[in-house]
Design an enzyme around this catalytic site. Sequence first.
Site, mmCIF file in Angstrom:
data_model
loop_
_atom_site.group_PDB
_atom_site.id
_atom_site.type_symbol
_atom_site.label_atom_id
_atom_site.label_comp_id
_atom_site.label_asym_id
_atom_site.label_seq_id
_atom_site.Cartn_x
_atom_site.Cartn_y
_atom_site.Cartn_z
ATOM 1 N N GLU A 174 -9.934 -0.367 -1.365
ATOM 2 C CA GLU A 174 -9.532 1.025 -1.147
ATOM 3 C C GLU A 174 -9.609 1.828 -2.442
ATOM 4 O O GLU A 174 -9.932 3.022 -2.424
ATOM 5 C CB GLU A 174 -8.119 1.055 -0.551
ATOM 6 C CG GLU A 174 -8.093 0.532 0.877
ATOM 7 C CD GLU A 174 -6.747 0.002 1.322
ATOM 8 O OE1 GLU A 174 -6.685 -0.530 2.441
ATOM 9 O OE2 GLU A 174 -5.768 0.098 0.554
ATOM 10 N N LYS B 20 0.837 -1.200 0.000
ATOM 11 C CA LYS B 20 0.000 0.000 0.000
ATOM 12 C C LYS B 20 0.882 1.265 0.000
ATOM 13 O O LYS B 20 1.964 1.256 -0.586
ATOM 14 C CB LYS B 20 -0.990 -0.037 1.164
ATOM 15 C CG LYS B 20 -1.847 -1.309 1.156
ATOM 16 C CD LYS B 20 -2.956 -1.279 2.184
ATOM 17 C CE LYS B 20 -3.739 -2.579 2.141
ATOM 18 N NZ LYS B 20 -4.892 -2.580 3.074
ATOM 19 N N HIS C 184 -8.939 -3.306 -5.695
ATOM 20 C CA HIS C 184 -8.868 -3.365 -4.230
ATOM 21 C C HIS C 184 -9.946 -2.460 -3.635
ATOM 22 O O HIS C 184 -10.293 -1.421 -4.195
ATOM 23 C CB HIS C 184 -7.479 -2.919 -3.769
ATOM 24 C CG HIS C 184 -7.207 -3.213 -2.332
ATOM 25 N ND1 HIS C 184 -7.686 -2.413 -1.308
ATOM 26 C CD2 HIS C 184 -6.522 -4.220 -1.728
ATOM 27 C CE1 HIS C 184 -7.293 -2.913 -0.146
ATOM 28 N NE2 HIS C 184 -6.589 -4.012 -0.372
ATOM 29 N N SER D 219 -6.719 -8.969 7.308
ATOM 30 C CA SER D 219 -6.061 -9.150 8.606
ATOM 31 C C SER D 219 -5.448 -10.548 8.768
ATOM 32 O O SER D 219 -5.461 -11.129 9.845
ATOM 33 C CB SER D 219 -7.038 -8.852 9.753
ATOM 34 O OG SER D 219 -7.460 -7.503 9.723
ATOM 35 N N GLY E 170 -7.465 -4.493 7.611
ATOM 36 C CA GLY E 170 -6.814 -3.539 8.497
ATOM 37 C C GLY E 170 -7.550 -3.292 9.799
ATOM 38 O O GLY E 170 -7.201 -2.382 10.554
#
Length: 249
Positions: free
Chosen positions: A96, A12, A94, A210, A170
């Site tokens: 994000e 990232k 993704h 995670s 996350g």
Amino acid sequence: MPRKFIVGGNYKLNGSQDSLKSLVDTLNKGDLDKEVEIVVAPPFLYLDHVRKTIRKEIAVAGQNCYSKASGAYTGEVAAEMLKDIGIDWVILGHSERRDIFRETDDEVGLKVAHALKAGLKVIACCGEKLEEREDNKTTEVVFRQLEAIRKHINDWSNVVIAYEPVWAIGTGKVATPQQAQEVHKAIRNWLKEKVSPEVAEATRIQYGGSVNASNAATLAGEPDIDGFLVGGASLKPEFVTICNAKARM
């Protein structure tokens, strides 16, 4: 033929020359399972450096690319540019990118198609938000995202699907092995119905959300989990342990 386990590390917007040197050194010195395919995705600025310094059996990926080869698209990076510097993979879709940068399902599908045409292999991400899971819309959302890819491509041989429940990215929350397996199996059944039984059997489906050294081996034991797409833990020495999760089952 068994599907080869594949672990991706998505760095990232993290890293510096010094920190990436440390990450590369850890992987270069690590006792890695030779039966596992490993791909790391540093920020664009460091792609060439990482590619030139990391051990040759570890592939390097871009974290994104555009759906055009060139033009007046300030700030974008083309799949052809990634290929030009020796990059073989790209991560697309993704959560994000979808959430923060408002990429639509169709934009992701177009990007996947263009990247494949340019000769890249693609990790194509899909996944639902917490409210969508609570409304029992997980498969509806995931299938919609996959359909936007399917309508633009015919050949799935260079596509890896990454199922990443957004609520687990996350956050420290991890889908249980049973929850992850349920969705992975549903994705494989979708591929069987919408594409072909052969593609369904051959396509690798990663889990992301995670993943860490303590839960990786348990997740790897599920029959339809063919690897991981790792975020935060890929920036730590434990990434080596995650890469070896299949051998620790």
